[in-house]
Design a protein around this motif. Structure first.
Motif, PDB file in Angstrom:
ATOM      1  N   PHE A  40      28.393 -26.357 -14.141  1.00  0.00           N
ATOM      2  CA  PHE A  40      30.040 -26.532 -13.880  1.00  0.00           C
ATOM      3  C   PHE A  40      30.487 -26.767 -15.156  1.00  0.00           C
ATOM      4  O   PHE A  40      30.244 -27.892 -16.114  1.00  0.00           O
ATOM      5  N   THR A  41      31.103 -25.746 -15.855  1.00  0.00           N
ATOM      6  CA  THR A  41      31.385 -26.126 -17.203  1.00  0.00           C
ATOM      7  C   THR A  41      33.008 -26.144 -17.314  1.00  0.00           C
ATOM      8  O   THR A  41      33.931 -25.063 -17.017  1.00  0.00           O
ATOM      9  N   PRO A  42      33.576 -27.318 -17.766  1.00  0.00           N
ATOM     10  CA  PRO A  42      35.118 -27.425 -17.729  1.00  0.00           C
ATOM     11  C   PRO A  42      35.707 -26.358 -18.867  1.00  0.00           C
ATOM     12  O   PRO A  42      35.142 -26.107 -19.780  1.00  0.00           O
ATOM     13  N   VAL A  43      36.851 -26.082 -18.209  1.00  0.00           N
ATOM     14  CA  VAL A  43      37.661 -25.056 -18.821  1.00  0.00           C
ATOM     15  C   VAL A  43      38.200 -25.998 -20.276  1.00  0.00           C
ATOM     16  O   VAL A  43      38.478 -26.981 -20.013  1.00  0.00           O
ATOM     17  N   ALA A  44      38.416 -25.184 -21.210  1.00  0.00           N
ATOM     18  CA  ALA A  44      38.888 -26.083 -22.526  1.00  0.00           C
ATOM     19  C   ALA A  44      40.173 -26.611 -21.896  1.00  0.00           C
ATOM     20  O   ALA A  44      41.120 -26.171 -21.363  1.00  0.00           O
ATOM     21  N   PRO A  45      40.486 -27.836 -22.740  1.00  0.00           N
ATOM     22  CA  PRO A  45      41.625 -28.437 -22.439  1.00  0.00           C
ATOM     23  C   PRO A  45      43.046 -27.770 -22.515  1.00  0.00           C
ATOM     24  O   PRO A  45      43.613 -27.817 -21.440  1.00  0.00           O
ATOM     25  N   GLN A  46      43.102 -27.089 -23.321  1.00  0.00           N
ATOM     26  CA  GLN A  46      44.499 -26.341 -23.563  1.00  0.00           C
ATOM     27  C   GLN A  46      44.607 -25.482 -22.290  1.00  0.00           C
ATOM     28  O   GLN A  46      45.739 -25.446 -21.698  1.00  0.00           O
ATOM     29  N   GLU A  47      43.626 -24.575 -22.125  1.00  0.00           N
ATOM     30  CA  GLU A  47      43.885 -23.563 -21.055  1.00  0.00           C
ATOM     31  C   GLU A  47      43.744 -24.396 -19.737  1.00  0.00           C
ATOM     32  O   GLU A  47      44.403 -24.074 -18.691  1.00  0.00           O
ATOM     33  N   ALA A  48      42.832 -25.527 -19.531  1.00  0.00           N
ATOM     34  CA  ALA A  48      42.855 -26.325 -18.102  1.00  0.00           C
ATOM     35  C   ALA A  48      44.248 -26.978 -17.906  1.00  0.00           C
ATOM     36  O   ALA A  48      44.647 -26.827 -16.870  1.00  0.00           O
ATOM     37  N   MET A  49      45.030 -27.499 -19.020  1.00  0.00           N
ATOM     38  CA  MET A  49      45.990 -28.257 -18.735  1.00  0.00           C
ATOM     39  C   MET A  49      47.094 -27.056 -18.249  1.00  0.00           C
ATOM     40  O   MET A  49      47.974 -27.509 -17.396  1.00  0.00           O
ATOM     41  N   GLY A  50      47.222 -25.940 -18.792  1.00  0.00           N
ATOM     42  CA  GLY A  50      48.078 -24.963 -18.403  1.00  0.00           C
ATOM     43  C   GLY A  50      47.728 -24.326 -17.249  1.00  0.00           C
ATOM     44  O   GLY A  50      48.664 -24.213 -16.119  1.00  0.00           O
ATOM     45  N   LYS A  51      46.539 -24.337 -16.623  1.00  0.00           N
ATOM     46  CA  LYS A  51      46.374 -24.165 -15.093  1.00  0.00           C
ATOM     47  C   LYS A  51      46.596 -24.871 -14.233  1.00  0.00           C
ATOM     48  O   LYS A  51      47.198 -24.745 -13.264  1.00  0.00           O
ATOM     49  N   ILE A  52      46.430 -26.488 -14.578  1.00  0.00           N
ATOM     50  CA  ILE A  52      46.988 -27.412 -13.669  1.00  0.00           C
ATOM     51  C   ILE A  52      48.587 -27.289 -13.440  1.00  0.00           C
ATOM     52  O   ILE A  52      49.021 -27.612 -12.375  1.00  0.00           O
ATOM     53  N   ALA A  53      49.168 -27.356 -14.727  1.00  0.00           N
ATOM     54  CA  ALA A  53      50.496 -27.312 -14.723  1.00  0.00           C
ATOM     55  C   ALA A  53      51.029 -26.000 -13.986  1.00  0.00           C
ATOM     56  O   ALA A  53      52.240 -26.219 -13.157  1.00  0.00           O
ATOM     57  N   SER A  54      50.398 -25.099 -14.066  1.00  0.00           N
ATOM     58  CA  SER A  54      50.847 -23.939 -13.125  1.00  0.00           C
ATOM     59  C   SER A  54      50.924 -24.078 -11.746  1.00  0.00           C
ATOM     60  O   SER A  54      51.666 -23.145 -10.992  1.00  0.00           O
ATOM     61  N   ARG A  55      50.206 -25.031 -11.183  1.00  0.00           N
ATOM     62  CA  ARG A  55      50.306 -25.383  -9.631  1.00  0.00           C
ATOM     63  C   ARG A  55      51.686 -26.439  -9.296  1.00  0.00           C
ATOM     64  O   ARG A  55      51.360 -26.752  -8.219  1.00  0.00           O
ATOM     65  N   PHE A  56      52.288 -26.557 -10.394  1.00  0.00           N
ATOM     66  CA  PHE A  56      53.330 -27.799 -10.049  1.00  0.00           C
ATOM     67  C   PHE A  56      54.562 -27.141  -9.316  1.00  0.00           C
ATOM     68  O   PHE A  56      55.106 -27.945  -8.930  1.00  0.00           O
ATOM     69  N   SER A  57      54.288 -25.738  -8.902  1.00  0.00           N
ATOM     70  CA  SER A  57      55.386 -25.083  -8.209  1.00  0.00           C
ATOM     71  C   SER A  57      55.009 -25.459  -6.917  1.00  0.00           C
ATOM     72  O   SER A  57      55.948 -25.388  -6.023  1.00  0.00           O
ATOM     73  N   ILE A  58      53.947 -26.122  -6.492  1.00  0.00           N
ATOM     74  CA  ILE A  58      53.678 -26.229  -5.107  1.00  0.00           C
ATOM     75  C   ILE A  58      54.047 -27.929  -5.044  1.00  0.00           C
ATOM     76  O   ILE A  58      53.605 -28.778  -5.771  1.00  0.00           O
ATOM     77  N   ILE A  59      55.204 -28.174  -4.260  1.00  0.00           N
ATOM     78  CA  ILE A  59      55.672 -29.462  -4.030  1.00  0.00           C
ATOM     79  C   ILE A  59      55.279 -30.041  -2.925  1.00  0.00           C
ATOM     80  O   ILE A  59      55.192 -29.347  -1.533  1.00  0.00           O
ATOM     81  N   VAL A  60      55.007 -31.576  -2.953  1.00  0.00           N
ATOM     82  CA  VAL A  60      54.834 -32.108  -1.494  1.00  0.00           C
ATOM     83  C   VAL A  60      56.089 -33.076  -1.401  1.00  0.00           C
ATOM     84  O   VAL A  60      56.171 -33.961  -2.139  1.00  0.00           O
ATOM     85  N   PRO A  61      56.901 -32.982  -0.538  1.00  0.00           N
ATOM     86  CA  PRO A  61      58.074 -33.677  -0.427  1.00  0.00           C
ATOM     87  C   PRO A  61      57.821 -35.093  -0.140  1.00  0.00           C
ATOM     88  O   PRO A  61      56.646 -35.605   0.267  1.00  0.00           O
ATOM     89  N   GLU A  62      58.953 -35.703   0.157  1.00  0.00           N
ATOM     90  CA  GLU A  62      59.056 -37.208   0.348  1.00  0.00           C
ATOM     91  C   GLU A  62      58.070 -37.991  -0.775  1.00  0.00           C
ATOM     92  O   GLU A  62      57.339 -38.793  -0.351  1.00  0.00           O
ATOM     93  N   ARG A  63      58.341 -37.504  -1.813  1.00  0.00           N
ATOM     94  CA  ARG A  63      57.610 -38.224  -3.146  1.00  0.00           C
ATOM     95  C   ARG A  63      56.101 -38.057  -2.882  1.00  0.00           C
ATOM     96  O   ARG A  63      55.321 -39.117  -3.286  1.00  0.00           O
ATOM     97  N   GLY A  64      55.734 -37.260  -2.334  1.00  0.00           N
ATOM     98  CA  GLY A  64      54.267 -36.936  -2.408  1.00  0.00           C
ATOM     99  C   GLY A  64      53.536 -37.482  -1.153  1.00  0.00           C
ATOM    100  O   GLY A  64      52.341 -37.304  -0.902  1.00  0.00           O
ATOM    101  N   ARG A  65      54.410 -37.869  -0.098  1.00  0.00           N
ATOM    102  CA  ARG A  65      53.893 -38.491   0.822  1.00  0.00           C
ATOM    103  C   ARG A  65      53.721 -37.673   2.099  1.00  0.00           C
ATOM    104  O   ARG A  65      53.229 -37.962   3.351  1.00  0.00           O
ATOM    105  N   SER A  66      54.572 -36.685   2.131  1.00  0.00           N
ATOM    106  CA  SER A  66      54.688 -35.782   3.203  1.00  0.00           C
ATOM    107  C   SER A  66      53.302 -35.026   3.540  1.00  0.00           C
ATOM    108  O   SER A  66      52.421 -34.977   2.625  1.00  0.00           O
TER     109      SER A  66
END
Lengths: 472, 322
Positions: A40-66
């Motif tokens: 398990f080799t971690p992806v480089a931080p710059q790329e990894a953060m980009g990948k994580i941020a790209s998932r932010f369009s998935i929203i969990v309503p009710e402040r993340g409680r739904s």
């Protein structure tokens, strides 16, 4: 106590006699080796953060409680200037939103920031209540809200009004992003909005995260067979581990282990009570009830041994290879042993009544199948009632399902508890929703274990009663 | 105090009456033999005493406690007939397991297990798996496990079954040693010669009933028949003997040995006096005895060969060795 330990040791000796246990342990060793061959080799931080941020369009309503997720169009998230900071990272997160559109007099639509933008809309959706949800079952079929099984609940995006979007504050934006880092990346973060030189619908934030690249949502390059085969270049660590622990080991592996254990241990009690053997034991200064109960507990050593070696070994291999030391997976050892305890009590009871290992084996396997079906039936019935879809289904059918569920051991619930625990230990909250586990409630522990223990007690009581009355 | 006592002991299996009011007593330090055909109820009797089988009626006591008492079983050793030891054990590990069930301490087990296995002659293979043992070795192991905890009473059900003649002799010697040490031995056996050699008292069960019981001497004595021989070349006065009222007959063609019977109230003394008065020299005079086998065969004569066949009618008689 001496007698108990003696019978425990004797059962252990019986369990390890023969090739099946060694075949099982060999299979376990092979599985451990295969898992151990994974890297398990971690992806480089710059790329990894980009990948994580790209998932932010998935929203969990009710402040993340739904329990549902919503797929919004919040804009483009981009991570830049990622640098190491303490145990985590510092980065600049830029969100490029799109202005909401308004209709002109001539019937055209043009962007109009006064109506808000996609990022403000996303934050407002995150704050607000879930829209109408639909359920997507594991095969990808959509149904109405609810439903049993591991369904993904998807919330229909509700379009916030211009007023609601304008009301979104900087603090709420920062809170949304903090929540998204936790939801999608499994990491804690502090977020501060930067307004100098940044005009809406573009937003910029300085982010500091904690947890390094070992957090569950961090993308990893995953290889197997010591690098010979590439599985993924950017799979979230937790998701891969969940796949191994829940889908492979808790799913297939546990099923195989239970079946083999049923076959192996079905011989224990009939062998003990066969003519020529039983006289040797019951002529010793030990009562028949303790003898049978000790023998029953001794039989559990078989599955305990196998599950401890397999689960413990895989857990250690995963931890050493990935650096992810989450002990939740180890809960599979007691849960699997307890599940087998339910099945073995049936085997013992039938073994005493019939003295036939084959009948004991078949009855136990049949019961295992029946409990599984009963668990599904209960979920189906609950889902029907929750959705008010009882319709023409006869009431007596629900009554039968409920009665069976009340008195029978909660075999399926034990599986649910394990799956939920493993998911909670490996997946990010968003991933838990995406694999449909958020829609499942934790079954009541007291009820699950209480009813199952009572069932075991009844099975053993019948077996002991018969054994005590029998002339050998 | 009797070590074993049964009174009007009865056991039925469905319609089959395995024991029909058996009463017997075994005193401390005796070797007590129980004889009977297959299905006579011998094993059932032992199993009731040990609590393996429950009695139907009557009373059975072992070491002054009701039969089947768990605590008393710590003072009892048992070798069942047709025993099957778990094949995954070695002799040592099996003895260790049973020793723990008997409550023998770890130190004692370490010391006694090799010694007991040595006593029965299988110490050299004590770490081999039992599934590799011959029948004789398993039998010896069965005896060893019954002796491990130094029990007061030892039940041996066909102990020499599958053992070669040399081994049988060793087992007989072992039983004699155990008796000398004060152990009580209850022996079930088909081998009548063996029983005759070592038992103090013997009982014969026939179809669940105790038909004979006593010492070997009592059972084998044949009262009223003597064997008599005179010095070589002297002729036995057959007519004078008959005149005194003794039925006589020559036991061999040369008429050197004669069988003399006694009629009611007669003794051999008048005949002996007559022979002396006639100047004849008496060289051989013994009261004639029968073997245990003769006794046993006379008891079971007329019975079917083996009575363990299940009878269908409600009036079934006979027992079943279970």
């Amino acid at each position: 106590m001496t007698q108990f330990l003696a019978i425990l040791r004797d059962s252990f000796r019986e369990a390890v006699d023969g090739f099946v246990i060694y075949a099982m342990l060999g299979l376990s060793a092979l599985t451990i080796l295969i898992v151990g061959s994974m890297s398990f080799t971690p992806v480089a931080p710059q790329e990894a953060m980009g990948k994580i941020a790209s998932r932010f369009s998935i929203i969990v309503p009710e402040r993340g409680r739904s329990r549902s997720v919503s797929f919004g169009t919040s804009g483009e998230f981009k991570a830049s200037d990622v640098t190491t900071a303490g145990s985590g990272y510092k980065l600049r997160l830029t969100v490029t939103g799109h202005a909401e559109k308004k209709s002109t007099d001539d019937g055209k639509t043009v962007p109009d920031l006064t109506n808000g933008d996609s990022f403000r809309s996303a934050v407002a959706q995150w704050i607000g209540k879930s829209g109408q949800s639909m359920s997507i079952d594991p095969s990808g079929k959509a149904s109405k809200k609810g439903g049993g099984g591991k369904n993904v609940e998807v919330s229909m995006p509700t379009q916030p009004t211009a007023e609601e979007q304008r009301a979104v504050t900087t603090a709420q934006m920062e809170e949304f992003l903090v929540n998204q880092f936790a939801m999608q990346g499994g990491m804690t973060a502090t977020v501060k909005r930067i307004t100098d030189g940044v005009a809406e619908p573009t937003y910029a934030f300085d982010v500091t995260t904690a947890g390094g690249s070992g957090v569950r949502g961090w993308p990893h390059k995953v290889e197997i067979f010591f690098g010979a085969v590439n599985i993924s270049d950017e799979a979230p660590l937790g998701m891969v581990l969940w796949g191994i622990e829940d889908q492979i080991i808790n799913g297939m592996g546990a099923g195989v282990a239970l079946l083999i254990s049923i076959i192996m241990t079905a011989f224990f009690v009939p062998n003990m009570i066969r003519k020529g053997s039983v006289d040797l034991l019951i002529s010793k200064p030990i009562g028949r009830t303790p003898l049978l109960v000790y023998k029953y507990i001794g039989g559990l050593t078989f599955i305990f041994l196998v599950s401890t070696v397999t689960v413990g070994g895989i857990w250690l291999a995963i931890a050493l290879r990935s650096g992810f030391w989450d002990p939740t997976f180890l809960v599979l050892i007691p849960v699997l042993t307890f599940t087998f305890a339910i099945l073995y009590s049936i085997s013992v009871m039938v073994g005493v009544l019939t003295r036939s290992p084959i009948v004991a084996m078949l009855a136990t396997m049949g019961s295992m199948f029946f409990f599984w079906i009963a668990g599904f039936a209960k979920r189906w019935a609950d889902s029907k009632r929750n959705d008010n879809e009882v319709g023409s289904t006869p009431e007596w059918l629900f009554m039968v399902i409920d009665t069976i569920n009340t008195i029978m051991p909660r075999y399926k619930d034990l599986d649910t508890i394990t799956s939920k625990l493993i998911a909670d230990g490996t997946l990010t909250p968003a991933e838990t929703r995406m694999v449909g586990l958020a829609s499942l409630e934790y079954p009541s522990g007291i009820e699950t274990f209480g009813v199952s223990l009572a069932f075991i007690a009844v099975m053993l009581a019948i077996a002991c009663w018969k054994f005590k009355r029998r002339d050998s | 105090m009797s070590v074993i006592e049964t009174r009007e002991l009865r056991k039925t299996y469905g319609r089959i009456q395995a024991l029909k009011g058996v009463s017997l007593r075994v005193e401390k330090g005796q070797i007590y033999g129980l004889l009977g055909q297959n299905g006579a109820g011998k094993t059932t009797l032992i199993k009731i005493l040990l609590g393996i089988t429950q009695l139907t009626d009557g009373d059975a006591r072992l070491l002054d406690a009701p039969a089947g008492n768990t605590a008393v079983r710590a003072r009892v050793g048992y070798l069942p007939e047709d025993h099957q030891f778990p094949g995954y054990h070695s002799a040592y590990s099996l003895m260790d397991f049973y020793g723990q069930l008997y409550g023998v301490s770890r130190g004692d087990r370490r010391q006694k297990i090799p010694a007991t296995l040595e006593l029965v002659g299988i110490a050299g293979r004590m770490h081999s798996k039992i599934k590799t043992y011959s029948k004789g070795m398993k039998q010896r192991l069965g005896i060893a496990q019954a002796l491990l905890h130094d029990p007061d009473v030892i039940f041996l059900d066909e102990p020499t079954d599958g053992v070669d003649p040399v081994g049988r002799k060793e087992i007989r010697a072992l039983m004699a040693t155990l008796k000398d040490r004060g152990h009580t031995i209850f022996l079930n056996s088909h081998l009548l010669g063996e029983v005759e050699l070592i038992c103090d008292r013997v009982a014969i069960l026939q179809r669940g009933e105790l038909v004979r019981e006593g010492t070997i001497a009592e059972l084998t004595a044949q009262k009223g028949v003597f064997e008599l021989g005179l010095a070589p070349s002297q002729a036995f006065p057959e007519h004078e003997a008959k005149a005194l009222g003794y039925p006589v007959r020559a036991l061999n063609p040369t008429a050197t040995l004669w069988e003399v019977g006694l009629t009611d109230g007669q003794t051999i003394d008048p005949l002996v006096r007559m022979l002396v008065e006639k100047g004849l020299s008496l060289r051989h005079l013994v009261e004639k005895k029968v073997t245990l086998e003769d006794v046993f065969m006379s008891v079971v004569e007329g019975a079917e060969p083996g009575t363990d066949r299940r009878e269908r009618k409600a009036t079934a008689v006979g027992g079943s060795d279970r």
